[in-house]
Design an enzyme around this catalytic site. Structure first.
Site, PDB file in Angstrom:
ATOM      1  N   CYS A 108       0.836  -1.205   0.000  1.00 53.66           N
ATOM      2  CA  CYS A 108       0.000   0.000   0.000  1.00 53.66           C
ATOM      3  C   CYS A 108       0.868   1.252   0.000  1.00 53.66           C
ATOM      4  O   CYS A 108       0.595   2.212  -0.724  1.00 53.66           O
ATOM      5  CB  CYS A 108      -0.936   0.003   1.204  1.00 53.66           C
ATOM      6  N   CYS A 204      -6.642  -2.191   7.130  1.00 53.04           N
ATOM      7  CA  CYS A 204      -7.794  -1.297   6.955  1.00 53.04           C
ATOM      8  C   CYS A 204      -9.034  -2.027   6.478  1.00 53.04           C
ATOM      9  O   CYS A 204     -10.105  -1.895   7.046  1.00 53.04           O
ATOM     10  CB  CYS A 204      -7.440  -0.194   5.968  1.00 53.04           C
TER      11      CYS A 204
END
EC number: 2.8.1.13
Length: 374
Positions: A108, A204
């Site tokens: 990410c 997340c």
């Protein structure tokens, strides 16, 4: 080449990645105090499809907006969910399918925060971006090095090791010189809405859900046997993808005759036979490795490995630095450790350091046992 960060702050436009947390909030505030032209940008990287918003994106956006309103800066928003799915999440699933334990935060950072976000910020006319990561940067001639954050409890260089020096050169890390309590104190002093907000934990897109419940939405589980190192079948697992090396919880083993009281740990995942190999005791010999092989290596800046190098390494976040010798062999990168390493896990990252400088790292392909296995 002059680093963009060396320009006059008053003439430098910086867009801060605002997560809705305290670290990015204080980063924006500090940059304003340093005289930069500051704006914020909130990234949405995951599309919730069930209305429950596990990522708390709505709440985080509201917090980011409240902070930007408080300190008087504009907040942009951008949706990178498609990029996240293509470049991070699909790789995450492939790794689990292959029986490995990946770390999506590292991808990410490389693909979203320091690529999609950086490109988008530059398209908005930014000179630099900034994030709330606990790392530092140092310009040395034509290169920009990535350094550990000063707070050893919060240093996040492990997660940024796959970001290139050119991207680091375009980024400021205002809280990298601070310790976490200082950051919260600054936020509280300036009345920021995020001052007491809890740090985010976990991945997340999984949020507060049980990991196994999330994973089975995307991958079919393949149950199989649980065996001891002697080959005795003592139970069943629901799928190798739910387990990682060194894991103790969730094995469902207990009450075995003559087994003793010591807890059971995952020692090995036999992908060929779909078998989970377990053993008793936190110090079981199978848990320890003397060396590892790594692939998908990324260096922050080019390094010379024409001969073996004495470095330090981490095979997991927050691990203390481990002395090792790194060499480039015919089969790839091999790190040999001075001391036994516990629970070296294929799919996780090994990150290499030279003192406080994060050199880069790669994905653990395989671990070499510390002692011979029968």
């Amino acid at each position: 080449m002059t680093s963009p960060a060396l320009k006059d702050p008053a003439k430098t436009r910086v867009i801060v990645g605002m997560s809705g947390g305290v670290d990015s909030s204080v980063s924006a505030l500090l940059l304003i105090e340093q005289g930069y032209q500051v704006e914020g940008l909130f990234m949405k990287n995951w599309e919730e499809d069930d209305g429950t918003e596990y990522c708390t994106a709505r709440e985080d956006l509201a917090d980011a907006q409240a902070v930007c309103d408080r300190i008087g800066i504009k907040l942009h928003t951008a949706n990178f969910a498609a990029e996240y799915w293509d470049n991070v999440f699909e790789h995450f699933l492939e790794e689990y399918k292959a029986g490995r334990t990946p770390n999506p935060d590292i991808l990410c950072n490389r693909e979203i925060k320091f690529k999609a976000f950086l490109d988008y910020a530059l398209s908005l006319g930014a000179d630099l971006i900034a994030t709330g990561h606990y790392v530092r940067r140092r310009d040395t001639g034509d290169l920009t090095e990535l350094l550990k954050g000063l707070d050893p409890n919060k240093d996040q260089s492990y997660f940024l090791h796959a970001v290139g020096g050119k991207e680091i050169a375009r980024t400021l890390f205002p809280v990298g010189e601070l310790e976490k309590p200082e950051v919260r104190a600054i936020a509280e002093k300036h009345g920021l809405a995020t001052a007491k907000k809890k740090d985010s934990t976990g991945i997340c897109f999984i949020g507060e859900r049980r990991f196994s419940d999330f994973l089975k939405q995307y991958l079919p589980a393949q149950p199989g046997d649980i065996e001891t190192t002697e080959g005795e079948v003592i139970g069943r697992h629901h799928g190798l993808m739910y387990h990682t090396i060194g894991q103790r919880q969730g094995l469902g083993i207990g009450g075995l005759k003559d087994a003793g009281d010591e807890p059971w740990y995952v020692l090995h995942k036999d992908l060929t036979r779909n078998v989970l190999v377990v053993g008793q005791g936190n110090e079981h010999p199978w848990l320890f490795s003397r060396a590892l092989l790594a692939s998908e290596i990324f260096w922050v800046n080019p390094i010379d490995l024409s001969s073996p190098r004495q470095l330090t390494a981490k095979v997991r976040y927050r691990q203390s630095d481990q002395q090792c010798t790194l060499e480039l062999t015919e089969t790839g990168y091999r790190a040999v450790f001075d001391e036994p390493q516990r629970a070296v896990t294929p799919g996780q990252s090994v990150v290499f350091y030279d003192g406080e400088v994060c050199l880069g790292g790669g994905v653990i392909e395989a671990a070499e046992p510390w002692s011979p296995r029968a």
